[in-house]
Scaffold this motif. Structure first.
Motif, PDB file in Angstrom:
ATOM      1  N   UNK A  40      19.189 -46.319 -12.474  1.00  0.00           N
ATOM      2  CA  UNK A  40      18.543 -46.188 -11.162  1.00  0.00           C
ATOM      3  C   UNK A  40      19.296 -46.969 -10.100  1.00  0.00           C
ATOM      4  N   UNK A  41      19.919 -48.060 -10.509  1.00  0.00           N
ATOM      5  CA  UNK A  41      20.668 -48.901  -9.581  1.00  0.00           C
ATOM      6  C   UNK A  41      21.773 -48.122  -8.872  1.00  0.00           C
ATOM      7  N   UNK A  42      22.319 -47.121  -9.544  1.00  0.00           N
ATOM      8  CA  UNK A  42      23.412 -46.343  -8.938  1.00  0.00           C
ATOM      9  C   UNK A  42      22.900 -45.391  -7.854  1.00  0.00           C
ATOM     10  N   UNK A  43      21.584 -45.272  -7.730  1.00  0.00           N
ATOM     11  CA  UNK A  43      21.015 -44.434  -6.670  1.00  0.00           C
ATOM     12  C   UNK A  43      20.507 -45.279  -5.497  1.00  0.00           C
ATOM     13  N   UNK A  44      20.789 -46.558  -5.539  1.00  0.00           N
ATOM     14  CA  UNK A  44      20.385 -47.470  -4.463  1.00  0.00           C
ATOM     15  C   UNK A  44      21.114 -47.081  -3.171  1.00  0.00           C
ATOM     16  N   UNK A  45      20.484 -47.265  -2.004  1.00  0.00           N
ATOM     17  CA  UNK A  45      21.166 -46.951  -0.739  1.00  0.00           C
ATOM     18  C   UNK A  45      22.481 -47.699  -0.544  1.00  0.00           C
ATOM     19  N   UNK A  46      22.630 -48.861  -1.190  1.00  0.00           N
ATOM     20  CA  UNK A  46      23.866 -49.628  -1.097  1.00  0.00           C
ATOM     21  C   UNK A  46      24.549 -49.664  -2.460  1.00  0.00           C
ATOM     22  N   UNK A  47      25.868 -49.614  -2.468  1.00  0.00           N
ATOM     23  CA  UNK A  47      26.613 -49.773  -3.717  1.00  0.00           C
ATOM     24  C   UNK A  47      26.397 -51.191  -4.242  1.00  0.00           C
ATOM     25  N   UNK A  48      26.198 -51.309  -5.545  1.00  0.00           N
ATOM     26  CA  UNK A  48      25.928 -52.625  -6.102  1.00  0.00           C
ATOM     27  C   UNK A  48      27.225 -53.420  -6.278  1.00  0.00           C
ATOM     28  N   UNK A  49      27.070 -54.732  -6.262  1.00  0.00           N
ATOM     29  CA  UNK A  49      28.168 -55.662  -6.546  1.00  0.00           C
ATOM     30  C   UNK A  49      27.910 -56.281  -7.908  1.00  0.00           C
ATOM     31  N   UNK A  50      28.966 -56.533  -8.672  1.00  0.00           N
ATOM     32  CA  UNK A  50      28.789 -57.138  -9.990  1.00  0.00           C
ATOM     33  C   UNK A  50      29.713 -58.333 -10.132  1.00  0.00           C
ATOM     34  N   UNK A  69      15.831 -51.999  -7.840  1.00  0.00           N
ATOM     35  CA  UNK A  69      16.210 -53.097  -6.941  1.00  0.00           C
ATOM     36  C   UNK A  69      16.140 -52.691  -5.470  1.00  0.00           C
ATOM     37  N   UNK A  70      15.135 -51.908  -5.145  1.00  0.00           N
ATOM     38  CA  UNK A  70      14.907 -51.510  -3.759  1.00  0.00           C
ATOM     39  C   UNK A  70      13.645 -52.195  -3.230  1.00  0.00           C
ATOM     40  N   UNK A  71      13.466 -52.159  -1.934  1.00  0.00           N
ATOM     41  CA  UNK A  71      12.252 -52.644  -1.286  1.00  0.00           C
ATOM     42  C   UNK A  71      11.449 -51.433  -0.831  1.00  0.00           C
ATOM     43  N   UNK A  72      10.205 -51.315  -1.300  1.00  0.00           N
ATOM     44  CA  UNK A  72       9.414 -50.110  -1.044  1.00  0.00           C
ATOM     45  C   UNK A  72       8.033 -50.471  -0.487  1.00  0.00           C
ATOM     46  N   UNK A  73       7.437 -49.508   0.212  1.00  0.00           N
ATOM     47  CA  UNK A  73       6.083 -49.709   0.707  1.00  0.00           C
ATOM     48  C   UNK A  73       5.085 -49.321  -0.370  1.00  0.00           C
ATOM     49  N   UNK A  74       3.798 -49.407  -0.051  1.00  0.00           N
ATOM     50  CA  UNK A  74       2.772 -49.144  -1.060  1.00  0.00           C
ATOM     51  C   UNK A  74       2.771 -47.695  -1.541  1.00  0.00           C
ATOM     52  N   UNK A  75       3.338 -46.795  -0.743  1.00  0.00           N
ATOM     53  CA  UNK A  75       3.408 -45.390  -1.136  1.00  0.00           C
ATOM     54  C   UNK A  75       4.662 -45.084  -1.949  1.00  0.00           C
ATOM     55  N   UNK A  76       5.520 -46.106  -2.106  1.00  0.00           N
ATOM     56  CA  UNK A  76       6.744 -45.907  -2.876  1.00  0.00           C
ATOM     57  C   UNK A  76       7.937 -45.498  -2.056  1.00  0.00           C
ATOM     58  N   UNK A  77       7.790 -45.405  -0.744  1.00  0.00           N
ATOM     59  CA  UNK A  77       8.914 -45.027   0.116  1.00  0.00           C
ATOM     60  C   UNK A  77       9.770 -46.249   0.435  1.00  0.00           C
ATOM     61  N   UNK A  78      11.053 -46.028   0.648  1.00  0.00           N
ATOM     62  CA  UNK A  78      11.961 -47.125   0.951  1.00  0.00           C
ATOM     63  C   UNK A  78      11.638 -47.747   2.301  1.00  0.00           C
ATOM     64  N   UNK A  83      13.187 -58.788   3.250  1.00  0.00           N
ATOM     65  CA  UNK A  83      13.643 -59.861   4.125  1.00  0.00           C
ATOM     66  C   UNK A  83      14.967 -60.460   3.658  1.00  0.00           C
ATOM     67  N   UNK A  84      15.394 -60.080   2.446  1.00  0.00           N
ATOM     68  CA  UNK A  84      16.615 -60.645   1.870  1.00  0.00           C
ATOM     69  C   UNK A  84      17.832 -59.799   2.222  1.00  0.00           C
ATOM     70  N   UNK A  85      18.999 -60.417   2.129  1.00  0.00           N
ATOM     71  CA  UNK A  85      20.248 -59.692   2.327  1.00  0.00           C
ATOM     72  C   UNK A  85      20.779 -59.129   1.017  1.00  0.00           C
ATOM     73  N   UNK A  86      20.451 -59.793  -0.095  1.00  0.00           N
ATOM     74  CA  UNK A  86      20.909 -59.344  -1.409  1.00  0.00           C
ATOM     75  C   UNK A  86      19.833 -59.634  -2.433  1.00  0.00           C
ATOM     76  N   UNK A  87      19.757 -58.785  -3.461  1.00  0.00           N
ATOM     77  CA  UNK A  87      18.799 -58.949  -4.545  1.00  0.00           C
ATOM     78  C   UNK A  87      19.560 -58.977  -5.857  1.00  0.00           C
ATOM     79  N   UNK A  88      19.255 -59.959  -6.706  1.00  0.00           N
ATOM     80  CA  UNK A  88      20.070 -60.236  -7.886  1.00  0.00           C
ATOM     81  C   UNK A  88      19.285 -59.973  -9.167  1.00  0.00           C
TER      82      UNK A  88
END
Length: 365
Positions: free
Chosen positions: A235-245, A206-215, A188-193
């Motif tokens: 693992x963060x570098x494999x996130x669907x979105x590029x991370x911000x720092x 830092x992804x949101x997943x269902x109970x089966x582990x799928x995105x 439900x969030x736009x960003x996760x910190x």
């Protein structure tokens, strides 16, 4: 005074609001009642540039059919011209004789619809189901009032306030039901910190997943606070979105600056769950709007506290919270709390009205 039919219609308007997309503009719903209290039309804001909820409802009727009607709206009808015209004028022109809304529009340019309607002889009542409407629009209202995204700080802890065992292991303090709830809220969030300490120690996805582990379909943008580099294989570098720092240096107002940049990027809702240091930083700077604390019935002892120093040195400086709910999740408990009004937003100056970078009424962009 709003009666039962109008309260029921406001609940329906709130449900209608949820049918619209969540984004930089507020989700708003409307219901039109005939003089005898029957629903004759409904509407909601369907996205930037589309008719506002009230106008959407009016468009369902033949010319003149709204004369004498009551308009039930979750947000005060706007009083300005953006990409669409002022809803207050549309309601007056349609012959609506009563308007009931839940919460006032906080925007500098868009507010004043209630005053305009009264000046035209329309009966206006505000504040009906205001608490429910505020909960619906909490992130948008935070952006309007404080000029920054709405911040939720989350952590999981043992009953004795620890986030990990003495050797640093922390998976899993809470059970599967609580963890599923966390992923639902992440989505439900736009960003996760998260802080760099957590990224280096735990290598979170830092992804949101269902109970089966799928995105899940919606993924928040990952944000890292700290100066240490994120490893190439993280693992963060494999996130669907590029991370911000962001450096997040408290001495230079780093968190407030990070939130300001996120707001400019269209982020309205930030989910902080990156370790006890980052959580404490948001609390110390009074930048938290909501706390989610998952408490597991286990004892760990040791020094791995769930929350680090928040700047409290004496009991008189304690950050007082209003507990909104306590929910059992399997064997765990979820405490949802908010800073009391004298602390809310204290760490960041309120934006001058009309200078917030997000539109102040639906359909402005």
């Amino acid at each position: 005074m709003a009666g039962t039919a109008e309260h029921d219609a406001m609940r329906r308007a709130l449900a209608n609001a949820l049918r619209g997309p969540r984004g930089v503009n507020p989700q708003v719903g409307a219901v039109l009642l005939s003089p005898d209290g029957e629903i004759i039309a409904e509407g909601w804001h369907r996205g930037a540039g589309t008719p506002h909820a009230e106008v959407d409802a009016l468009s369902q009727l033949a010319p003149g059919a709204a004369r004498g009607a009551t308009a039930i709206v979750t947000l005060e009808p706007c009083n300005h011209t953006g990409r669409t015209g002022p809803c207050s004028e549309a309601l007056i022109a349609a012959g609506v004789t009563r308007v009931v809304y839940a919460i006032a529009d906080p925007g500098d340019h868009s507010s004043g619809g209630g005053t305009r309607l009264r000046a035209a002889g329309v009966d206006v009542e505000a504040g009906v189901l205001a608490e429910e409407a505020t909960a619906l629009l909490d992130s948008w209202l935070t952006v309007q009032r404080l000029g920054r995204p709405h911040v939720t700080v989350k952590w999981a802890q043992s009953l004795d306030g620890r986030a990990a065992a003495s050797d640093g292991t922390s998976q899993w303090i809470t059970g599967p039901t609580a963890r599923s709830d966390v992923h639902r809220r992440r989505a439900q969030a736009d960003a996760i910190v998260a802080g760099t300490g957590t990224v280096l120690a735990d290598d979170p996805a830092l992804t949101a997943r269902d109970d089966a582990g799928s995105l899940l379909p919606h993924q928040p943008v990952p944000v890292v606070i700290g100066t240490r580099p994120v490893p190439d294989g993280a693992a963060l570098r494999r996130h669907p979105h590029a991370f911000l720092q962001y450096p997040g240096d408290p001495a230079s107002g780093g968190l407030a600056a990070a939130l300001e940049d996120l707001r400019r990027r269209g982020v309205q809702r930030v989910f902080v769950e990156g370790g006890p240091t980052v959580a404490a930083s948001f609390l110390r700077e009074r930048l938290a709007d909501e706390l989610l604390v998952y408490v597991a019935p286990v004892l760990l002892g040791g020094e791995r506290l769930a929350l680090h120093d928040i700047g409290v040195t004496t009991i008189g400086e304690a950050q007082r919270l209003a507990v909104a709910s306590v929910t059992p999740l399997g064997d765990d408990l979820l405490f949802v709390a908010h800073p009391t009004p004298d602390l809310a937003g204290a760490g960041a100056p309120r934006a001058e009205r009309g200078r917030v970078g997000t539109p102040s009424s639906e359909g402005d962009e």
